[in-house]
Design an enzyme around this catalytic site. Structure first.
Site, PDB file in Angstrom:
ATOM      1  N   ASN A 162       6.127  -3.991   0.261  1.00 45.70           N
ATOM      2  CA  ASN A 162       5.705  -2.774   0.959  1.00 45.70           C
ATOM      3  C   ASN A 162       5.606  -1.650  -0.086  1.00 45.70           C
ATOM      4  OD1 ASN A 162       5.960  -0.180   2.214  1.00 45.70           O
ATOM      5  ND2 ASN A 162       6.461  -1.217   4.119  1.00 45.70           N
TER       6      ASN A 162
ATOM      7  N   HIS B  23       6.204   3.564  -0.625  1.00 45.51           N
ATOM      8  CA  HIS B  23       6.921   4.592  -1.387  1.00 45.51           C
ATOM      9  C   HIS B  23       6.293   4.898  -2.740  1.00 45.51           C
ATOM     10  CE1 HIS B  23       9.473   5.072   1.893  1.00 45.51           C
ATOM     11  NE2 HIS B  23      10.172   3.963   1.730  1.00 45.51           N
TER      12      HIS B  23
ATOM     13  N   HIS C 208       2.100   0.892   5.608  1.00 40.30           N
ATOM     14  CA  HIS C 208       2.212   1.441   6.968  1.00 40.30           C
ATOM     15  C   HIS C 208       1.386   2.718   7.006  1.00 40.30           C
ATOM     16  CE1 HIS C 208       5.158   2.786  10.414  1.00 40.30           C
ATOM     17  NE2 HIS C 208       3.887   2.892  10.748  1.00 40.30           N
TER      18      HIS C 208
ATOM     19  N   ARG D  52       0.828   5.613   8.784  1.00 43.44           N
ATOM     20  CA  ARG D  52       1.475   6.367   9.871  1.00 43.44           C
ATOM     21  C   ARG D  52       0.552   7.432  10.427  1.00 43.44           C
ATOM     22  NH1 ARG D  52       6.806   6.813  10.964  1.00 43.44           N
ATOM     23  NH2 ARG D  52       8.161   5.311   9.980  1.00 43.44           N
TER      24      ARG D  52
ATOM     25  N   ARG E 248       2.144  10.466   6.172  1.00 43.27           N
ATOM     26  CA  ARG E 248       3.125  11.063   5.258  1.00 43.27           C
ATOM     27  C   ARG E 248       3.125  10.385   3.886  1.00 43.27           C
ATOM     28  NH1 ARG E 248       8.775   9.056   7.921  1.00 43.27           N
ATOM     29  NH2 ARG E 248       7.865  10.007   9.764  1.00 43.27           N
TER      30      ARG E 248
ATOM     31  N   GLU F 249       0.717  -2.313   8.649  1.00 43.68           N
ATOM     32  CA  GLU F 249       1.664  -1.940   9.721  1.00 43.68           C
ATOM     33  C   GLU F 249       1.084  -0.751  10.454  1.00 43.68           C
ATOM     34  OE1 GLU F 249       5.544  -0.906   8.374  1.00 43.68           O
ATOM     35  OE2 GLU F 249       5.783  -2.775   7.303  1.00 43.68           O
TER      36      GLU F 249
ATOM     37  N   THR G 242      10.966   3.267   9.959  1.00 46.14           N
ATOM     38  CA  THR G 242      10.914   2.605  11.263  1.00 46.14           C
ATOM     39  C   THR G 242      12.325   2.222  11.713  1.00 46.14           C
ATOM     40  OG1 THR G 242       8.847   1.694  10.465  1.00 46.14           O
ATOM     41  CG2 THR G 242       9.670   0.822  12.547  1.00 46.14           C
TER      42      THR G 242
ATOM     43  N   GLU H  35       8.089 -10.420  13.015  1.00 45.96           N
ATOM     44  CA  GLU H  35       8.874  -9.926  11.881  1.00 45.96           C
ATOM     45  C   GLU H  35      10.181  -9.409  12.446  1.00 45.96           C
ATOM     46  OE1 GLU H  35       6.990  -7.491   8.886  1.00 45.96           O
ATOM     47  OE2 GLU H  35       8.913  -6.594   8.328  1.00 45.96           O
TER      48      GLU H  35
ATOM     49  N   HIS I  73      13.307  -4.982   6.376  1.00 40.60           N
ATOM     50  CA  HIS I  73      13.885  -3.657   6.573  1.00 40.60           C
ATOM     51  C   HIS I  73      15.301  -3.616   6.005  1.00 40.60           C
ATOM     52  CE1 HIS I  73      13.169   0.310   8.349  1.00 40.60           C
ATOM     53  NE2 HIS I  73      14.476   0.390   8.174  1.00 40.60           N
TER      54      HIS I  73
END
Ligand code: PXP
Length: 254
Positions: A7, A10, A50, A52, A56, A77, A108, A158, A198
């Site tokens: 992922n 970041h 993701h 969003r 962000r 995602e 999340t 998931e 996660h």
């Protein structure tokens, strides 16, 4: 063999910290596409982002570029909203992971309540699947949610590993591992692909994979991106892959 999905949200978080809305001059850093290509070269089997609602971190342009350039599957995602469904149907990523989304959360927080929203989610999953997109549901490790994801027509579940990762005692961690194990076994028996993610990191991931059956892909973000700042992304990915691939005996010897 368990695969690693990286992922890269970041990478974009860091870029947005300085360059939010930037339109001029040199391309802002760090470059999300470059990071994804580097991770692909280091052995990540899938790249996850993701998108969003509040944009962000990952932006629409990131997703478009990743979709064009990546050789490994792109896992998008997203919240199961009409706007995001339309977006995914245009983009056609290899996989969509339906997640709950709440503007106030840092990340999340819980799994998607598929059981509580089955008719609507079944419609969304069906549309995506008909467009050739593999559909995953990010759920808490509960039998009821696994059954609902299956009934909704998802091909993948998931399992949300947050409660395992955040457990503060051995007893609580073991309880969470048993919950994960039961949900994974049930999903596997239904023929669902079992992913998880996660809060997984270099210290807790081995115990997790040793206790939970049927795992196909682990989607990991924060720990690998954080480590990459210190050692480089290719090494951070390689180190995680080594943990996923190491035979049990070699770890016991450490
Ligand atoms: N899987 C899903 C569905 C997520 O929402 C996240 C967090 O963005 C992850 C995996 C990765 O979590 P982490 O960044 O804690 O590794």
């Amino acid at each position: 063999m368990i695969e690693l999905g990286l992922n890269i949200d970041h990478i974009a978080t860091l870029r947005e910290a300085r360059y939010r809305g930037w339109k001029r001059g040199l391309p802002p850093e760090p470059n999300v596409l470059q990071a994804a290509v580097l991770a692909e070269g280091a052995g990540a089997a899938q790249i996850t982002v993701h998108l969003r609602e509040d944009r962000r971190h990952i932006q629409d342009a990131d997703v478009r570029e990743l979709r064009k350039v990546l050789r490994v599957p792109l896992n998008l995602e997203m919240a199961a909203t009409p706007a995001m469904s339309a977006y995914a149907l245009r983009l056609k990523p290899a996989e969509v992971c339906l997640v709950p989304e709440n503007r106030q959360e840092v990340t999340t927080e819980g799994g998607l309540d598929v059981a509580g929203d089955l008719p609507r989610l079944r419609k969304v999953a069906r549309q995506l699947h008909h467009a050739g997109i593999k559909v995953s549901a990010f759920i808490d490790p509960e039998i009821e949610q696994v059954d609902a994801a299956h009934a909704a027509g998802a091909q993948v579940v998931e399992l949300h590993t947050g409660a395992y990762a955040n457990a503060t005692s051995t007893a609580a961690r073991n309880r969470e591992l048993r919950r994960q194990g039961r949900a994974a076994a049930h999903a596997g028996a239904l023929g669902l692909q079992v992913n998880a993610g996660h809060g997984l990191h270099y210290i807790n991931v081995r115990e997790y994979i040793e206790d939970v059956p049927h795992l196909h892909t682990l989607n990991i973000g924060h720990a690998i991106i954080a480590r990459a700042i210190l050692v480089g992304l290719d090494r951070a990915v390689a180190e995680m892959l080594a943990l996923l691939r190491a035979p049990e005996s070699s770890l016991l010897a450490d």
